[in-house]
Design an enzyme around this catalytic site. Structure first.
Site, short mmCIF file in Angstrom:
data_model
loop_
_atom_site.label_atom_id
_atom_site.label_comp_id
_atom_site.label_asym_id
_atom_site.label_seq_id
_atom_site.Cartn_x
_atom_site.Cartn_y
_atom_site.Cartn_z
N CYS A 1 18.08 -2.67 39.92
CA CYS A 1 19.28 -1.87 40.14
C CYS A 1 20.39 -2.74 40.74
O CYS A 1 20.94 -3.58 40.04
CB CYS A 1 18.95 -0.62 40.96
N HIS B 1 14.09 1.80 38.54
CA HIS B 1 13.23 1.49 39.69
C HIS B 1 11.76 1.53 39.27
O HIS B 1 11.15 2.60 39.22
CB HIS B 1 13.50 2.48 40.83
N GLU C 1 9.28 0.68 40.93
CA GLU C 1 8.42 0.90 42.09
C GLU C 1 8.17 2.36 42.41
O GLU C 1 7.32 2.67 43.24
CB GLU C 1 9.01 0.20 43.32
#
Length: 182
Positions: A73, A161, A163
């Site tokens: 990002c 993202h 994660e």
């Protein structure tokens, strides 16, 4: 053991990036973005997400460390801006579940996700033009540059993202990045 440092650009998910790598058995440390480049002894770096491109510390200098770098990002936006690409406001603001089309199935970071994957992404700001030497490796209906790679310099970025649990194959992105660092 491969060591990857996560550079904290003040994102709300930075701890999840650290945890994802740790859970894969990586020697991982989260470091402050003001860490002098000479003090970094990692095999790879993750530039975290974050709220403000004006709070990136020494992150631009880390691109010259000759180790693979994954920008997530804001981290991707830092790479793009510092190397001659452009970053601008996205047409679609906040976080959303997005289908991403993989443009290059041979890409070492995101190619294995082809032909498409579901991700959790913020598009408040986004890369609008990749820097010279980079290839756009993924796109979506809301963003033309969802991922980019410069395999010659081992610099990679994703707008989404990997994660977070909302991203279907996020762990694969980290596994692919680990392979680049080994």
């Amino acid at each position: 053991m491969t060591r990857i440092d996560v550079v904290d650009l003040h994102g709300q998910f930075t701890h999840l990036e650290h945890r994802a790598l740790r859970d894969m058995g990586v020697d991982v440390e989260t470091i402050d973005a003001d860490t002098p480049p000479a003090e970094i002894a990692a095999d790879g770096l993750v530039l975290s997400g974050g709220p403000d491109i004006d709070r990136i510390g020494n992150a631009p200098d880390y691109l010259d460390l000759d180790v693979p770098v994954l920008g997530i990002c804001l981290g991707m936006q830092v790479i793009a801006r510092e190397l001659g690409g452009t970053v601008g406001a996205g047409d679609y603001g906040g976080y959303a579940d997005v289908t991403v089309e993989i443009a290059n199935p041979e890409d070492p970071l995101v190619g294995s996700l082809a032909p498409e994957t579901r991700v959790w992404a913020s598009h408040a700001d986004e890369v609008t033009a990749v820097p010279e030497g980079f290839e756009r490796t993924a796109r979506s209906d809301v963003c033309e540059v969802e991922a980019m790679s410069d395999t010659d310099r081992d610099l990679y970025g994703v707008q989404w993202h990997p994660e977070v649990a909302h991203t279907e194959e996020g762990e694969v992105v980290f596994e692919n990045f680990l392979a680049l660092c080994e």
